[in-house]
Design a protein around this motif. Structure first.
Motif, PDB file in Angstrom:
ATOM      1  N   UNK A   1       8.362   1.914   4.475  1.00 25.09           N
ATOM      2  CA  UNK A   1       8.291   3.853   3.588  1.00 25.09           C
ATOM      3  C   UNK A   1       7.331   3.220   2.171  1.00 25.09           C
ATOM      4  N   UNK A   2       8.064   2.128   1.959  1.00 25.79           N
ATOM      5  CA  UNK A   2       7.347   2.022   0.991  1.00 25.79           C
ATOM      6  C   UNK A   2       5.869   1.358   0.954  1.00 25.79           C
ATOM      7  N   UNK A   3       5.472   1.072   2.174  1.00 26.15           N
ATOM      8  CA  UNK A   3       4.042   0.234   2.560  1.00 26.15           C
ATOM      9  C   UNK A   3       3.588   1.665   2.541  1.00 26.15           C
TER      10      UNK A   3
ATOM     11  N   UNK B   1      -1.444   6.853  -0.929  1.00 25.38           N
ATOM     12  CA  UNK B   1      -2.071   7.608  -2.030  1.00 25.38           C
ATOM     13  C   UNK B   1      -2.331   6.998  -2.793  1.00 25.38           C
ATOM     14  N   UNK B   2      -2.666   6.070  -2.242  1.00 25.96           N
ATOM     15  CA  UNK B   2      -3.933   4.815  -2.485  1.00 25.96           C
ATOM     16  C   UNK B   2      -3.438   4.213  -4.127  1.00 25.96           C
ATOM     17  N   UNK B   3      -2.362   3.695  -4.181  1.00 28.99           N
ATOM     18  CA  UNK B   3      -2.087   3.517  -5.366  1.00 28.99           C
ATOM     19  C   UNK B   3      -1.831   1.550  -5.529  1.00 28.99           C
ATOM     20  N   UNK B   4      -2.653   1.963  -6.455  1.00 27.61           N
ATOM     21  CA  UNK B   4      -2.553   0.257  -6.686  1.00 27.61           C
ATOM     22  C   UNK B   4      -1.787  -0.748  -6.622  1.00 27.61           C
TER      23      UNK B   4
ATOM     24  N   UNK C   1       6.020   9.781  -2.979  1.00 29.09           N
ATOM     25  CA  UNK C   1       4.250   9.708  -3.200  1.00 29.09           C
ATOM     26  C   UNK C   1       4.092  10.765  -4.708  1.00 29.09           C
ATOM     27  N   UNK C   2       5.319  12.082  -4.582  1.00 27.40           N
ATOM     28  CA  UNK C   2       5.131  11.870  -6.046  1.00 27.40           C
ATOM     29  C   UNK C   2       5.560  12.045  -7.479  1.00 27.40           C
ATOM     30  N   UNK C   3       6.756  10.779  -6.787  1.00 24.82           N
ATOM     31  CA  UNK C   3       7.800   9.989  -7.727  1.00 24.82           C
ATOM     32  C   UNK C   3       6.822   8.954  -8.376  1.00 24.82           C
ATOM     33  N   UNK C   4       5.695   8.754  -7.318  1.00 21.54           N
ATOM     34  CA  UNK C   4       5.293   7.365  -7.619  1.00 21.54           C
ATOM     35  C   UNK C   4       3.522   8.090  -8.656  1.00 21.54           C
ATOM     36  N   UNK C   5       3.330   9.030  -8.244  1.00 23.45           N
ATOM     37  CA  UNK C   5       1.899   9.886  -8.507  1.00 23.45           C
ATOM     38  C   UNK C   5       2.588  10.301  -9.983  1.00 23.45           C
ATOM     39  N   UNK C   6       3.663  10.540 -10.509  1.00 27.49           N
ATOM     40  CA  UNK C   6       3.974  10.503 -11.000  1.00 27.49           C
ATOM     41  C   UNK C   6       3.785   9.508 -12.933  1.00 27.49           C
TER      42      UNK C   6
END
Length: 62
Positions: A36-38, A44-47, A13-18
């Motif tokens: 894990x990815x899904x 995280x609400x990441x598109x 999550x931290x990596x993707x939000x970065x």
């Protein structure tokens, strides 16, 4: 006690939000990479776009 899944979830999550534009998760079969990815992307609400190319593509070494 925090589980390994929760630890990896937090790190991802931290990596993707970065701002990562491309993320590759590797590992042995059936250890939970897709889950894990899904879960990470949904919580995280990441598109995102999820493509399952299993059965559509074969990679061969030359």
């Amino acid at each position: 006690m925090i589980s390994i899944f929760d630890h990896e979830l937090g790190m991802l999550t931290r990596f993707l939000r970065g701002g990562s534009r491309l993320t590759l998760v590797t590992g042995l079969r059936r250890i939970g990479k897709t889950s894990l990815m899904r879960v990470t992307l949904n919580e995280a609400g990441i598109d995102h776009v999820y493509l399952d190319v299993n059965g559509y593509m074969q990679i061969t070494a030359t």
